[in-house]
Write an enzyme that holds these catalytic residues in place. Structure first.
Site, PDB file in Angstrom:
ATOM      1  N   LYS A   1      -0.360   7.509  -6.217  1.00 45.22           N
ATOM      2  CA  LYS A   1      -0.016   8.187  -4.966  1.00 45.22           C
ATOM      3  C   LYS A   1      -0.753   9.536  -4.896  1.00 45.22           C
ATOM      4  O   LYS A   1      -1.310  10.001  -5.903  1.00 45.22           O
ATOM      5  CB  LYS A   1       1.496   8.359  -4.900  1.00 45.22           C
ATOM      6  CG  LYS A   1       2.250   7.028  -4.830  1.00 45.22           C
ATOM      7  CD  LYS A   1       3.750   7.247  -4.741  1.00 45.22           C
ATOM      8  CE  LYS A   1       4.499   5.939  -4.615  1.00 45.22           C
ATOM      9  NZ  LYS A   1       5.959   6.140  -4.492  1.00 45.22           N
TER      10      LYS A   1
ATOM     11  N   TYR B   1       5.099   0.330   3.797  1.00 47.82           N
ATOM     12  CA  TYR B   1       6.517   0.630   3.536  1.00 47.82           C
ATOM     13  C   TYR B   1       7.431   0.124   4.661  1.00 47.82           C
ATOM     14  O   TYR B   1       8.506   0.686   4.873  1.00 47.82           O
ATOM     15  CB  TYR B   1       6.706   2.133   3.337  1.00 47.82           C
ATOM     16  CG  TYR B   1       6.322   2.616   1.945  1.00 47.82           C
ATOM     17  CD1 TYR B   1       6.909   2.070   0.806  1.00 47.82           C
ATOM     18  CD2 TYR B   1       5.407   3.642   1.762  1.00 47.82           C
ATOM     19  CE1 TYR B   1       6.570   2.504  -0.468  1.00 47.82           C
ATOM     20  CE2 TYR B   1       5.059   4.086   0.487  1.00 47.82           C
ATOM     21  CZ  TYR B   1       5.646   3.512  -0.620  1.00 47.82           C
ATOM     22  OH  TYR B   1       5.327   3.943  -1.891  1.00 47.82           O
TER      23      TYR B   1
ATOM     24  N   HIS C   1       2.950   3.680  -7.496  1.00 51.77           N
ATOM     25  CA  HIS C   1       3.658   2.547  -6.875  1.00 51.77           C
ATOM     26  C   HIS C   1       3.260   1.261  -7.584  1.00 51.77           C
ATOM     27  O   HIS C   1       2.103   1.115  -7.990  1.00 51.77           O
ATOM     28  CB  HIS C   1       3.273   2.429  -5.395  1.00 51.77           C
ATOM     29  CG  HIS C   1       3.572   1.078  -4.815  1.00 51.77           C
ATOM     30  ND1 HIS C   1       4.815   0.730  -4.351  1.00 51.77           N
ATOM     31  CD2 HIS C   1       2.802  -0.036  -4.692  1.00 51.77           C
ATOM     32  CE1 HIS C   1       4.786  -0.540  -3.939  1.00 51.77           C
ATOM     33  NE2 HIS C   1       3.577  -1.029  -4.139  1.00 51.77           N
TER      34      HIS C   1
ATOM     35  N   GLU D   1       0.814  -6.944  -0.345  1.00 49.95           N
ATOM     36  CA  GLU D   1       0.208  -5.622  -0.521  1.00 49.95           C
ATOM     37  C   GLU D   1      -1.280  -5.730  -0.837  1.00 49.95           C
ATOM     38  O   GLU D   1      -2.083  -4.938  -0.336  1.00 49.95           O
ATOM     39  CB  GLU D   1       0.959  -4.863  -1.620  1.00 49.95           C
ATOM     40  CG  GLU D   1       2.367  -4.485  -1.172  1.00 49.95           C
ATOM     41  CD  GLU D   1       3.261  -3.950  -2.281  1.00 49.95           C
ATOM     42  OE1 GLU D   1       4.426  -3.643  -1.988  1.00 49.95           O
ATOM     43  OE2 GLU D   1       2.817  -3.849  -3.442  1.00 49.95           O
TER      44      GLU D   1
END
Ligand code: RTP
Length: 151
Positions: free
Chosen positions: A13, A53, A119, A130
């Site tokens: 991140k 998300y 993540h 993803e």
């Protein structure tokens, strides 16, 4: 991909990138025996992060999460190996670093849930979604000269 291998989406991140932890996180996955399948630095748009998300869109922390994730580039990666999804989550540590065991990435480098460095996909199904979201161009197929027990 070997029969017993799976793929997971791992992301450093913005706080992990800003703090210079990219190499450390990559090193942990390499040393554990996972195979790097794809990697890129990307400054994601809010729209892209809202898709990533989407399951959390009704949470009170959602706007802050999107702002944090859009604050700088992330390192998007795909790693492959035995039980990659579950083991990846174990290596990351609990979502809230206050509960992350020492020895995990969050347990060693993070203090706050809103700045938890990395993540990892929480299921094989999430990983597939993803990977498709972050690597719409696809990932390259390659083999490494290594013993067969390195996945
Ligand atoms: P991630 O998707 O980032 O790997 O995290 P996770 O599955 O372990 O946790 P999840 O519940 O999906 O939450 C996603 C991210 O949202 C932030 N968060 N903030 N109470 C809060 O302020 C709060 N709760 C979650 C964290 O950055 C978390 O990783």
């Amino acid at each position: 991909m070997p029969n017993n291998a799976e793929r997971t989406y791992i992301m450093v991140k913005p706080d992990g990138v800003q703090r210079g932890l990219v190499g450390e996180i990559i090193a942990r996955f390499e040393k554990r025996g996972f195979k790097l399948i794809a990697l890129k630095l990307e400054h994601a748009t809010k729209e892209h992060l809202e898709k990533h998300y989407a399951d959390l869109k009704d949470k009170p922390f959602f706007p802050g999460l999107i702002k944090y994730m859009a604050s700088g580039p992330v390192v998007a990666m795909v790693w492959e190996g035995l039980d990659a999804v579950k083991t990846g989550r174990v290596m990351l540590g609990a979502t809230n670093p206050l509960a992350s065991a020492p020895g995990t990435i969050r347990g060693d480098y993070a203090l706050a849930v809103g700045r938890n460095i990395c993540h990892g996909s929480d299921s094989v199904e999430s990983a597939e979604k993803e990977i498709a979201l972050w690597f719409p161009e696809g990932v390259i197929q390659h083999t490494m000269a290594s013993a067969e027990w390195v996945f």
